[in-house]
Design an enzyme around this catalytic site. Structure first.
Site, mmCIF file in Angstrom:
data_model
loop_
_atom_site.group_PDB
_atom_site.id
_atom_site.type_symbol
_atom_site.label_atom_id
_atom_site.label_comp_id
_atom_site.label_asym_id
_atom_site.label_seq_id
_atom_site.Cartn_x
_atom_site.Cartn_y
_atom_site.Cartn_z
ATOM 1 C CG ASP A 235 -2.042 -0.973 1.095
ATOM 2 O OD1 ASP A 235 -2.241 -1.472 -0.012
ATOM 3 O OD2 ASP A 235 -2.724 -1.244 2.103
ATOM 4 C CE1 TYR B 241 3.416 -8.703 4.947
ATOM 5 C CE2 TYR B 241 3.326 -10.801 6.081
ATOM 6 C CZ TYR B 241 3.083 -10.035 4.961
ATOM 7 O OH TYR B 241 2.511 -10.607 3.873
#
Length: 1035
Positions: free
Chosen positions: A141, A211
């Protein structure tokens, strides 16, 4: 120095031999070179243009030096001669200024676009993006960073035959890391590269991702957050951790293998920097942000640890509660893991990377120092303001709404449905960035005529609302595009024909055209042909003819003009106009157009002029499947169903492929005739041609089996239809059960409409009321009728007719009369006929006379109405009144419609009239009638002589009843099935209602002969079996 003679001669001989060898070798090399040159010159491969503005690569066959020493690029190297290899690149980027790795709607800048710019500058890219077999591990994103994103693609190589097994240092390969990093911006870097096999895919070959999310500890409870985070480990449905307005998410299941909340080494003014570390399958970026947001609520103490279990249980929490996602800036894709992929980086490139990262880190630390200095220079806060801030924080904490008590996030479909009405009114025609640029070129007159035409046509096709059409019309007026006949006709067509258009606006535009062309006229004629006033299309056609006759006119009637006018004639049922158009087609030499002739044939068929249609069909020079379909459909719907089936058989014999339109028309003919044998053959063809999942074919098959008396087979087709059923499919099945007297099955399917979220229409309610009407379910029927307005369906004349018949047959004649009188519309004669029929059943002379007077006032001269009234008088012994009714029939020249019955035997349809002696086997049939009379009398049959209206003796009345058309048909049917299995029923179709005496006789026959008899009259089906009828004598 002197040399002896012998030695000198030997030396000279050796030199001569060497020269001869060299000359031969040169010739061999020249021949080989010529052969190679001929092969290259004959190669048909596409040539590749090589950019030469950035001479980065400097070895191999790609760059040559000119005589002056400057580098010159060979522009004509075939792609297949370029050495390339498939590699994976490990990418680092800081995402703050980018619209994601690969942004939607082609927003710039994105990391992907910057990488390809660098690949083009360095000439590492082979061909275009598609030819490079490009793949990426994921699309982050906006604002998200990465230290381990991976992409894969073909790049140039120094090796002649590169492979993943070749040693990297066997011959120096390009230093991809160093070369690309020189061309990339400072916030993007290549960390390493690795050769990979050609079937490697950066996304689907990835085994796991890791992550990290960085945050300041402040007052968060890290242990509670870590316990909650551990609940994510395993495979779960993460739909409650995902934005619900994502249209392309089809699977929310993800796997987490590791989760940890831990402090980092960095701190600032006593506050510790911490991180979430999560490893598992590929998560959507907003999923990770949603998970972090919930963990922050748990760390703040406003949510319990158990809320994770509740959100992961999609049965307890089927939709995501509304809450804000965590910020995207601290989120980092740390690594993407692959099997047997080892990234490498040269020592020089590695040193350069370390130097670059150190420099960037110091730069960001300097920025941090500047912000800290600004913080110190802020004005001091007073004690009152401190207390206010503390109170404000307490209020924020106090008004926290628990997650599970919050409203749920609307789905993508709900948001779309909510925004759609607003978008239809206000949203302009959407253009992409490239189309917008081209549109601006057109707008300012900088585009070529061809380009303007193409893009204006694209805009016309993009119109999906009337607002869009008006916008384009305004632009065409101001920009002068209405002068273009092509664009003008396209705009007229869109405005006149599209469901959101406005024909009146199209007419206004047309009237402002000085000299309309053929396409302009065609658009208006086509619009009226599809409108609610199709007859006006022919008026416009006449106006066009008068204009075309003028020498200065630019319009000419063509095949399309005639085709649109014929479609209008078919819809308006205008046979005279169809014949005029037929003459015009012959006069203008358009008869050779097969499509136009098919349209003409369809117009004749729909107008009921089947003789002209058949004649045209025989005269057509070329007939396609559509021509056959038009005539078969016309014959089937024009009471010539037998001819329709004969034409279908002829089509089959000529080897033409029958499509779904053909079989629908043929099945309709079978339904009309009750030709079950032909219907089953067609159904067999439907299965063989894989047409059984076509909804129109399925509806026709259900209708055929229903009207042929086999409602069980109809339901089998209905049940086996696995595609999406239309409302017509449901209605056909409901009506099928209704007319067969199986009301409970019909109403059960009617209830399933609501369960399947299908809104019933007026036909659905009519079928349900018909079921109640044939079964005498008065209360249930009236409740269905009263519920119609609540379901958005206004009752029409047929619904009122069902209710009147339902009440009348139940003996509630006064209520039925009151409903007719309370109608807001003028009652149809059928309603009074229903009341008259009910009066005849219940021998109510007064109500019969009221209904009869109303029918006379409406000018109805139906023989059945006079017969019913005469029956009522005859039942009361009022023979004078019977005579008066008969005199009225003679005075008004009312002729009784003769009773007519059909039966199919051995593939042939046989027709019988009352007392018919025209059949070839009439003597045997009459003998069979005598046999039946003898057997049913022994079974207790008593003739219903009261049904004979003539004032004659009882014996004569009984003889008059014997030879009704349906009795003759059943007798012939019994003759044909003798010796066959008992399961073969006798099926008869009658054009009128079955008479009471025949109804009693058939019950006796079914019992004595142990044969099922199925009679289809004009109202319903009667299935006689073992002495009983499916109507239960309620008909």
């Amino acid at each position: 120095m002197t040399m002896s003679g012998g030695g000198g001669r030997d030396s000279e001989s050796a030199i001569d031999n060497e020269l001869a060898y060299l000359r031969n070798r040169v010739k061999e090399l020249e021949a080989e070179n010529a052969k190679l040159l001929s092969q290259v010159s004959s190669c048909q491969c596409q040539q590749m243009e090589v950019k030469h503005d950035v001479p980065v690569l400097d070895s191999g066959n790609f760059v040559r030096r000119s005589r002056r020493g400057r580098k010159r690029v060979d522009k004509s190297i075939p792609i297949h001669l370029i050495s390339k290899r498939y590699v994976a690149l490990k990418i680092m980027y800081f995402g703050e200024r980018f619209y994601g790795f690969s942004a939607e709607a082609q927003m710039e800048p994105s990391i992907e676009s910057e990488i390809f710019k660098a690949l083009e500058r360095t000439r590492l890219l082979v061909g275009d993006i598609k030819e490079s077999n490009y793949s990426r591990c994921g699309r982050t994103d906006k604002g998200v960073s990465s230290t381990g994103q991976v992409i894969a693609l073909f790049v140039r190589s120094r090796l002649k035959t590169p492979s993943i097994d070749s040693e990297i240092n066997a011959r120096p390969e390009y230093d991809y890391v160093r070369v690309l990093n020189r061309a990339l911006p400072d916030d993007i870097r290549v960390l390493g590269w690795s050769p990979v096999p050609d079937d490697f895919h950066a996304r689907f070959s990835c085994s796991a991702r890791e992550y990290k999310y960085f945050f300041w500890r402040q007052n968060l409870n890290l242990s509670a957050m870590d316990i909650a985070g551990k609940k994510f480990i395993g495979e779960h449905d993460f739909r409650n951790f995902c934005k619900m307005d994502v249209a392309n998410v089809h699977c929310y299941t993800r796997r987490v293998t590791f989760f940890e909340v831990s402090p980092c080494q960095n701190s600032h003014e006593g506050d510790q920097l911490c991180t979430f570390t999560m490893r598992g399958s590929a998560f959507l970026w907003h999923q990770v942000r949603a998970m972090v947001a919930v963990l922050f609520m748990i760390g703040q103490g406003v949510e319990s640890v158990d809320v994770i279990d509740t959100l992961l249980d999609t049965k307890k929490t089927p939709k995501k509660p509304q809450y804000l996602l965590a910020s995207e800036i601290p989120l980092v894709l740390r690594t993407c893991e692959f099997e047997n992929v080892n990234f490498i980086c040269s020592s020089g490139a590695l040193e350069s990377l370390r130097s670059h990262f150190k420099k960037e880190s110091l730069t960001y630390q300097l920025e941090s120092v500047i912000f800290q200095e600004a913080l110190r220079n802020c004005l001091p806060i007073g004690n009152d303001e401190i207390s206010c801030n503390i109170d404000e924080k307490k209020k924020k904490a106090a008004i926290h709404v628990p997650l599970l008590s919050r409203p749920t996030e609307p789905s993508y479909e709900e948001r779309s449905a909510k925004l759609k009405p607003r978008q239809e009114e206000t949203c302009p025609v959407y253009l992409s960035q490239s189309e917008l640029g081209n549109y601006n070129l057109i707008r300012f007159g900088e585009a070529s005529n061809g380009m303007a035409r193409v893009y204006m046509e694209t805009l016309i096709q993009r119109c999906v609302t009337f607002s869009h059409i008006k916008q384009l019309h305004s632009h065409f007026l101001t920009a002068g595009h209405l002068q273009s006949s092509f664009l003008r006709s396209r705009l007229l067509d869109r405005c006149a024909v599209s469901p959101f258009g406005d024909l009146s606006l199209a007419v206004q535009i047309f009237r402002r055209i000085p000299k309309p062309l053929t396409n302009d006229w065609n658009a208006i004629i086509r619009g009226y042909a599809a409108s609610s006033q199709p007859s006006l299309a022919f008026s416009w056609y006449r106006s066009m003819l008068s204009q075309a006759s003028s020498s200065s006119s630019l319009c000419r009637v063509d095949a399309l003009t005639c085709s649109f006018a014929l479609k209008a004639c078919a819809r308006a049922l205008c046979s005279s106009a169809t014949r005029q158009l037929h003459a015009q087609i012959n006069r203008r030499g358009l008869f050779a157009d097969a499509l136009l002739c098919t349209t003409l044939l369809d117009a004749y068929s729909k107008n009921g002029d089947l003789i002209s249609a058949h004649k045209l069909f025989d005269e057509m020079p070329v007939r396609d499947v559509a021509s056959w379909n038009a005539l078969i459909a016309g014959l089937a719907s024009g009471n010539r169903a037998h001819e329709a089936l004969e034409l279908y058989k002829r089509m089959e014999l000529e080897g033409l492929r029958r499509n779904e339109v053909t079989v629908v028309a043929a099945l309709g003919a079978c339904s009309h005739l009750g030709a079950i044998e032909e219907g089953e053959k067609i159904h067999g063809y439907v299965k063989d041609a894989n047409l059984d999942q076509n909804v129109f074919v399925s509806n026709a098959t259900i209708d055929m089996y229903t009207k042929c008396g086999f409602v069980d087979k109809a339901f089998q087709v209905f049940d086996q239809f696995t595609s999406k059923k239309s409302i017509v499919t449901w209605n056909t099945m409901i009506m099928g059960f209704a007319v067969h007297g199986e009301a409970h099955k019909a109403l059960e399917i009617f209830k399933k409409l609501e369960l399947n979220r299908i809104k019933p229409d007026d036909v659905s309610f009519l079928a349900a009321l018909t079921a109640c009407r044939h079964a005498g379910l008065v209360e249930y029927g009236t409740s269905i009728f009263n519920s119609m307005p609540c379901n958005g369906v206004e009752p029409n004349m047929k619904h009122y007719g069902c209710v009147v018949d339902l009440l009348g047959r139940a003996g509630k004649l006064r209520e039925a009369h009151d409903i007719i009188c309370s109608m807001s519309m003028v009652p149809d004669p059928i309603l009074w006929q229903s009341l008259l029929g009910a009066s005849e059943i219940h021998k109510d002379v007064e109500m019969a006379e009221i209904a009869s007077k109303k029918l006379i006032e409406l000018g109805v001269n139906n023989d059945g109405d006079f017969v019913l009234l005469s029956n009522i008088y005859a039942a009361q012994g009022r023979w004078k009144d019977v005579g008066r009714v008969r005199d009225d029939m003679e005075t008004k020249q009312v002729k009784k419609i003769p009773g007519l019955s059909y039966i199919e035997a051995e593939g042939t349809i046989h027709k019988f009239y009352n007392s018919d002696k025209n059949h070839q086997q009439w003597r045997k049939i009459y003998e069979k009638i005598d046999e039946i009379r003898f057997k049913i009398r022994e079974d207790g049959y008593v003739a219903q002589t009261g049904l004979v209206l003539h004032d004659i003796g009882e014996e004569e009345k009984e003889n008059a009843l014997c030879y009704h058309s349906e009795k003759l048909a059943v007798a012939y049917g019994l003759m044909m099935v003798e010796g066959g299995g008992e399961e073969t029923p006798v099926r008869v179709i009658k054009n009128l209602r079955i008479c009471g005496d025949c109804h009693v006789v058939f019950k006796h026959i079914s019992k004595i002969y142990k044969r099922e008899i199925i009679v289809r009259d004009r109202v319903r089906f009667h299935r006689f079996k073992d002495g009983y009828c499916s109507c239960k004598d309620y008909w």
